[in-house]
Design a protein around this motif. Structure first.
Motif, PDB file in Angstrom:
ATOM      1  N   GLU A 156       0.832  -1.190   0.000  1.00  0.00           N
ATOM      2  CA  GLU A 156       0.000   0.000   0.000  1.00  0.00           C
ATOM      3  C   GLU A 156       0.877   1.254   0.000  1.00  0.00           C
ATOM      4  N   ALA A 157       1.938   1.205   0.800  1.00  0.00           N
ATOM      5  CA  ALA A 157       2.832   2.360   0.884  1.00  0.00           C
ATOM      6  C   ALA A 157       3.456   2.660  -0.464  1.00  0.00           C
ATOM      7  N   LEU A 204       8.081   8.652  -0.191  1.00  0.00           N
ATOM      8  CA  LEU A 204       8.676   8.256   1.095  1.00  0.00           C
ATOM      9  C   LEU A 204       9.392   6.919   0.972  1.00  0.00           C
ATOM     10  N   VAL A 205       8.717   5.969   0.344  1.00  0.00           N
ATOM     11  CA  VAL A 205       9.300   4.638   0.213  1.00  0.00           C
ATOM     12  C   VAL A 205      10.591   4.719  -0.597  1.00  0.00           C
ATOM     13  N   GLN A 206      10.522   5.456  -1.683  1.00  0.00           N
ATOM     14  CA  GLN A 206      11.696   5.541  -2.557  1.00  0.00           C
ATOM     15  C   GLN A 206      12.866   6.203  -1.829  1.00  0.00           C
ATOM     16  N   LYS A 207      12.529   7.185  -0.994  1.00  0.00           N
ATOM     17  CA  LYS A 207      13.586   7.893  -0.282  1.00  0.00           C
ATOM     18  C   LYS A 207      14.313   6.977   0.712  1.00  0.00           C
ATOM     19  N   TYR A 208      13.563   6.154   1.417  1.00  0.00           N
ATOM     20  CA  TYR A 208      14.160   5.409   2.532  1.00  0.00           C
ATOM     21  C   TYR A 208      14.469   3.939   2.227  1.00  0.00           C
ATOM     22  N   LEU A 209      13.756   3.345   1.258  1.00  0.00           N
ATOM     23  CA  LEU A 209      13.948   1.919   0.973  1.00  0.00           C
ATOM     24  C   LEU A 209      15.412   1.632   0.624  1.00  0.00           C
ATOM     25  N   GLY A 210      16.003   0.678   1.328  1.00  0.00           N
ATOM     26  CA  GLY A 210      17.379   0.287   1.033  1.00  0.00           C
ATOM     27  C   GLY A 210      18.418   1.266   1.543  1.00  0.00           C
TER      28      GLY A 210
END
Lengths: 254, 487, 418
Positions: free
Chosen positions: B162-163, B170-176
């Motif tokens: 969902e995120a 946000l996900v792209q910024k913090y993922l990994g």
């Protein structure tokens, strides 16, 4: 000139104010007792006088023989005549007591313009003074305070005091953890060191010690201030009525 | 009944069964076993992911193919052979008519029953304990509660898929950003094939109004679970997150390779607690979950704080080192762990504390209990980088041995490259004291009560770190195992 | 290996058909030098050794012999690994020099292999049952060479039942030298062995040695390794407690400044019930010196009643110094008591305040605390003359050691007041 003069002394630890304006003058030859409930700042006062850097002096002045004590480092203060008997003497594994004490004695002697003691002179002095506190001389072969019992540690502190011949002695709860016999031994040692050119501050929570080291003045420390001062009878009054008597008194301002 | 407490303990280890092993027969929509680029594209397509997400997976997969499977862990009598990654199915979802259920009413009742059996009645628990639950059944979130309350506070708590749809930036910024997709073999595998998990974002200055919690459950045959959790606390925010898992009995080994990333900005606090009770396999070491997890937190801002607490009682093999990278000045990390192994279980767990910022502190308390043929290993790293002045670390690592067939091992690494650091490590290993058991026996307690009491005392420091509801569950979990110790 | 022609040829010639030594050479050639990826060499950079064409002989005696003075000792002198009869005392009974095939070093490393291959003058010390050696055996190894030189030294001590001996090795290295001393100590039931290795080296010398111990029932072995100099000092201390109620006491002290590296790799295996072991290792590091410590205690299945204590402490005195510590426990028996502790930090601030509150100046208090920290390792050294001399050398090496009165070394030796 007074031996020690404390004026409006404020001190903090990690930003918290513990001493909130202490005024106290100690003449040579006198014994002052500082009593007070736990957390009132008694031990802080002792450590501030000895120069523990954990505490920050934020206001006030302390003069020893007219010299600014607060400008001095801990070791300079010791050489200038301040001696603090620690409430919890630190164990220092690997440093032999004998070596340590000779280094200290000679540091003080050199400050006073005296020649250093050689090993023979030093041991002679040890033999003279160890009996004052009934100290087992074999303790001196061990590391500083290491493996000493509670009583042995306190006796060793008073023994060091006898060796260093300070002008101003501060005893920080020297009675804590001692049984009555050990207490008497320590008190006898202190009494033997009383002299017209030496001052004492005896910090204690209980009146018990003052039966053996009779003070000329008693001050009660509450919340970082001297709430009441008096003669030795104040100690007996405290024993009877407890600290709450003074605390209440100071709270309502009477 | 034998009088020798240690003999009793041996017996316990042999007879204890996995109480909570049962299966639920819900039809699953499952991709056939196998792993290649197509499978990854399919997963991404099913989840309607944006291109960057697919690319993240494909990059990870390309790198994963070049990595050797790790074999460094300490497994003295459990030969660790390579897993067959082509025999695993990488996607399964509960079969429902349309999309995910919108509320608890829409959830398959059988699923809810499963939770009941586990003692985790979702709606009751949610209502009574004030806990928002994002339950993962197999790989897809099926129920989420308390979303509105959280939304009001500005807290985002949703499934990872969902995120990706709702908060892609946000996900792209913090993922990994804490666990790179190429970090290690299992993290790379996870990055390639993860199906779902949780996402939490607590905005500036917000203290999350409730404990957040996720229950994991492996169910479908041969289905590896690859959860991915990302928790971000913005400046001055705080959150406490609970993760608990238990799995039904299975004959076949199942792989669980999760990744958890925590990011704490300036003055933020994240507390992450886990109870791990996956199926451990039977007495002969058959079956059980392989729990190969990468958990890492980044204290990015000054004065930020990350705390890991874990109670590990399940899984056949656990490799897990929840870590803290202490980058911000005055930031702090904590690790509290209880790991209990019996039968043929192997736990290899610990933490890494990497001190980069000035005045950073870390505290490690690890308690390992080995019984039966269990092997328990603490493996840890405390590293003080050259620029990290005034670092303070204390590590306490205790092991308790019950019975004569188990093992306890401690492999800490301490690397200090700044002279202002104070780093202390203490470790002890002892058997459960017969004198203590006798003393308690003499006061009228049975041996099993005595053992339980001693073990709980041994773990007290760690259990005290768990949120209240979890602490009760953890104590019960330890007791359940110990009750069976003397039959 | 092609650049190492002289070295390779010399090694080939040295093994000369000897089976054990050939095997060691083959192992060394097969494995080559380990890299940092090898767990055992994670912290030590061996690249400076790559391609070095060492000579196996041609060493000179050091200009000035600064050996230890051990009263009553029998001194045996080796130069570049070769026995110097003229400089030595007459060899006592039970002591001989010869070839040796077997090694009790269970887990060999490249340095041990080099030594086993290259050394053809192994010193054998056999102490017969029930015999107590009256004075210490003092083995002096000296190697001085401007050209790259490998000094392979090996000593095999075999203490028979209920015997006792004190053996002191003092190794002095000058110049471009790689020294690989291997000493093996077997203590039969109830035997007692005191062993110490003191190493002194100039700044380009490497010393990478092994001390292997095997203690049978009721045997007691004390072994210490004290490196005082050299560019790299690595000691592998490996011991097996093979019989009930055996005890080993292993100690190490490394004081290093400059860009030196001190490494200790320690392993203690409890293979029999009711054995005890005690390990104490300390490093004092200044400048950009580094210390790495790996200490492993293994407790085998059935080794009940084990009591093992391992302590590793590092004191860092400058911001460029680094310490790495890996204390490890591996335990397969349940009735055991094992602890390890590791600390790294500066001298204790509380103790410093206590000393200063007694009037001692800050420079001296710091030196005194560093001294006290380090000297603890020397406490149990036998004979006492060794303890005093090691302590004096420590004082010379110690940052700020000149601030301390030499009597700090042996306060007990002061004349008594009369």
């Amino acid at each position: 000139m007074s031996l020690l003069e404390i004026r409006n002394l404020h001190a903090t630890v990690e930003g918290v104010e513990i001493l909130k304006g202490i005024d106290l003058t100690i003449e040579a030859g006198s014994v002052h007792s500082i009593m007070g409930p736990n957390g009132s700042g008694k031990s802080t006062l002792a450590k501030v006088l000895a120069g523990d850097e954990v505490y920050e002096v934020t206001e006030g002045a302390v003069l020893l023989d007219g010299e600014d004590l607060l400008e001095m480092e801990a070791d300079e203060r010791a050489r200038s005549g301040i001696f603090m008997a620690f409430q919890y003497p630190v164990e220092i594994p690997g440093v032999s007591t004998k070596y340590f004490l000779r280094a200290a004695v000679n540091a003080v002697r050199s400050h006073r313009g005296l020649d250093p003691l050689d090993a023979v002179g030093f041991l002679k002095m040890v033999k003279e003074r160890a009996p004052m506190v009934d100290l087992d001389p074999t303790l001196l072969d061990r590391s500083v305070n290491e493996g000493f019992s509670g009583g042995e540690k306190k006796r060793a502190e008073v023994f060091q005091m006898a060796m260093l011949e300070p002008s101003m002695c501060v005893l920080d709860e020297t009675d804590s953890g001692l049984d009555i016999d050990a207490l008497k031994v320590v008190a006898d040692g202190v009494n033997a060191l009383r002299s017209p050119d030496r001052g004492f501050v005896v910090i204690t929570h209980y009146q018990r010690l003052l039966e053996y080291i009779v003070p000329d003045h008693v001050h009660v420390l509450v919340d970082g201030r001297i709430a009441r001062s008096g003669g030795k009878e104040l100690a007996f009054e405290l024993e009877e009525k407890g600290y709450s008597w003074i605390e209440q008194g100071s709270a309502c301002g009477c | 009944m034998s009088d020798d407490p240690n003999a009793l303990l041996d017996t316990w280890a042999e007879t204890s069964d996995y109480r909570w092993g049962f299966t639920t027969d819900i039809e699953s929509e499952t991709l056939p076993p196998g792993l290649d680029e197509d499978v990854i594209r399919k997963i991404s397509a099913i989840k309607r992911e944006p291109e960057w997400m697919l690319q993240f997976r494909l990059d990870a997969f390309a790198h994963w193919k070049t990595m050797p499977e790790p074999d460094w862990a300490h497994f003295p009598d459990r030969p660790w052979g390579p897993l067959d990654y082509q025999a695993i199915s990488y996607y399964s979802a509960p079969k429902t008519d349309a999309d995910r259920p919108k509320s608890l009413d829409e959830v398959d009742p059988k699923l809810l029953e499963t939770y009941e059996k586990l003692g985790i009645p979702l709606e009751e628990r949610a209502a009574l304990a004030g806990v928002a639950v994002d339950a993962v059944f197999d790989s897809v979130s099926v129920a989420t509660t308390f979303r509105d309350t959280l939304k009001e506070a500005g807290v985002i708590f949703c499934s990872f898929s969902e995120a990706v749809q709702e908060y892609p930036e946000l996900v792209q910024k913090y993922l990994g950003s804490v666990v790179p997709s190429k970090d290690n073999f299992f993290a790379a595998l996870n990055a390639a094939v993860f199906t779902d998990g949780s996402f939490v974002f607590v905005p500036k200055g917000v203290a999350c109004p409730m404990e957040l919690s996720t229950y994991f459950r492996i169910n479908a045959m041969n289905t590896g679970q690859f959860e991915r959790t990302l928790i971000v606390c913005d400046e001055g925010a705080s959150v406490s997150y609970l993760e608990g898992c238990t799995a039904p009995q299975r004959d076949e080994n199942q792989l669980h390779a999760a990744v958890v990333e925590l990011i704490a900005e300036t003055d933020a606090t994240i507390k992450y607690s886990t109870i791990q009770n996956w199926y451990p396999g039977d007495e002969d070491g058959k079956g059980g979950i392989y729990n190969f997890v990468t958990k890492r937190g980044l204290c990015r801002g000054d004065r930020s704080h990350i705390s890991w607490t874990q109670v590990e009682t399940g899984s056949a093999i656990t490799w897990k080192y929840p870590s803290c990278v202490l980058k911000g000045d005055d930031s702090s990390g904590e690790f509290y762990s209880v790991a209990l192994t019996n039968m043929r279980q192997q736990a290899d767990t610990g933490t890494k504390m990497v001190h980069i910022g000035r005045n950073t502190t870390s505290n490690i308390v690890s308690k390992g209990i080995s019984a039966g043929h269990g092997q328990n290993t603490y493996r840890g790293l405390v590293k003080v980088r050259p620029g990290a002045t005034n670092v303070r670390n204390f590590t306490q690592c205790d092991s308790m041995l019950m019975g004569s067939e188990c093992g306890a091992h401690t492999f800490p690494v301490i690397e200090v490259e700044n002279d202002t650091a104070i780093v202390e490590h203490e470790a002890t290993t002892t058997r459960i004291g017969e004198d203590k058991i006798f003393y308690l026996n003499q006061r009228g307690l049975t041996t099993e009560e005595a053992v339980s009491m001693i073990v709980n005392g041994f773990c007290r420091e760690v259990l005290a770190e768990l949120p209240m509801e979890f602490a009760v569950e953890a104590r019960k979990l330890l007791e359940v195992s110990l009750e069976d110790s003397v039959g | 290996m092609t650049t190492m022609t002289r070295f390779a040829d010399a090694l080939m010639a040295a093994v000369n058909g000897d089976e054990g030594r050939e095997a060691a050479l083959a192992r060394f050639n097969d494995r080559g030098w380990p890299t940092r990826r090898d767990e055992a060499f994670r912290y030590l950079d061996l690249r400076p050794l790559h391609g070095v064409d060492w000579a196996l002989s041609g060493a000179q005696r050091a200009d000035e012999c600064v050996g230890l003075e051990l009263p009553g000792a029998i001194t045996l002198v080796f130069v570049g690994g070769r026995f110097d009869e003229a400089a030595s005392d007459p060899m006592p009974e039970g002591v001989s020099i010869g070839n040796c095939h077997d090694s009790i070093a269970a887990d060999v490393d490249p340095f041990t292999d080099l030594c086993l291959a290259a050394c053809d003058q192994t010193l054998h010390i056999k102490i017969e049952a029930e015999v107590s050696l009256s004075g210490p055996l003092h083995i002096v190894h000296e190697t001085r060479s401007d050209e790259p030189m490998l000094s392979a030294q090996r000593c095999v001590i075999s203490a028979q039942a209920n015997s006792s001996c004190v053996v002191v090795e003092s190794i002095r290295l000058e110049g471009n030298v790689l020294c690989t001393p291997v000493t093996e100590i077997s203590a039969a039931p109830e035997a007692r062995v005191e062993f110490a290795r003191i190493i002194d080296g100039t700044e380009d010398a490497w010393c990478c040695g092994t001390i292997a111990v095997r203690a049978e029932a009721d045997a007691v072995v004390h072994a210490s390794a004290i490196p005082f100099g050299g560019c790299v000092n690595r000691t592998r201390l490996e011991s097996t407690l093979a019989g009930e109620h055996a005890h080993v006491d292993l100690r190490g002290l490394g004081v290093a400044g400059g860009n030196r590296h001190v490494e200790t790799v320690l392993s203690v295996r409890h293979a029999a019930p009711d054995c005890t072991s005690n390990m104490l290792f300390k490093h004092v590091l200044g400048d950009t010196a580094r210390a790495s410590f790996t200490g492993r205690i293994n407790v085998d299945e059935g080794a009940h009643g084990t009591d093992a204590v391992q302590t590793s402490r590092n004191m860092l005195l400058s911001d460029g110094a680094k310490a790495w510590s890996r204390p490890q426990l591996e335990i397969y028996a349940d009735d055991v008591k094992c602890t390890h502790g590791s600390t790294t930090g500066r001298p204790d601030a509380e103790a410093d305040f206590y000393l200063r509150a007694r009037g001692i100046d800050p420079g001296t208090t710091a030196s005194l605390l560093v001294w006290a920290f380090a000297a603890e390792v020397l406490d149990e050294l036998e004979p006492s003359a060794l303890r005093v001399q090691a302590a004096s050398r420590l004082l010379d090496q110690l940052p700020g050691g000149d601030k301390l009165d030499p009597t700090v070394v042996a306060p007990d030796a002061e004349p008594d007041a009369t």
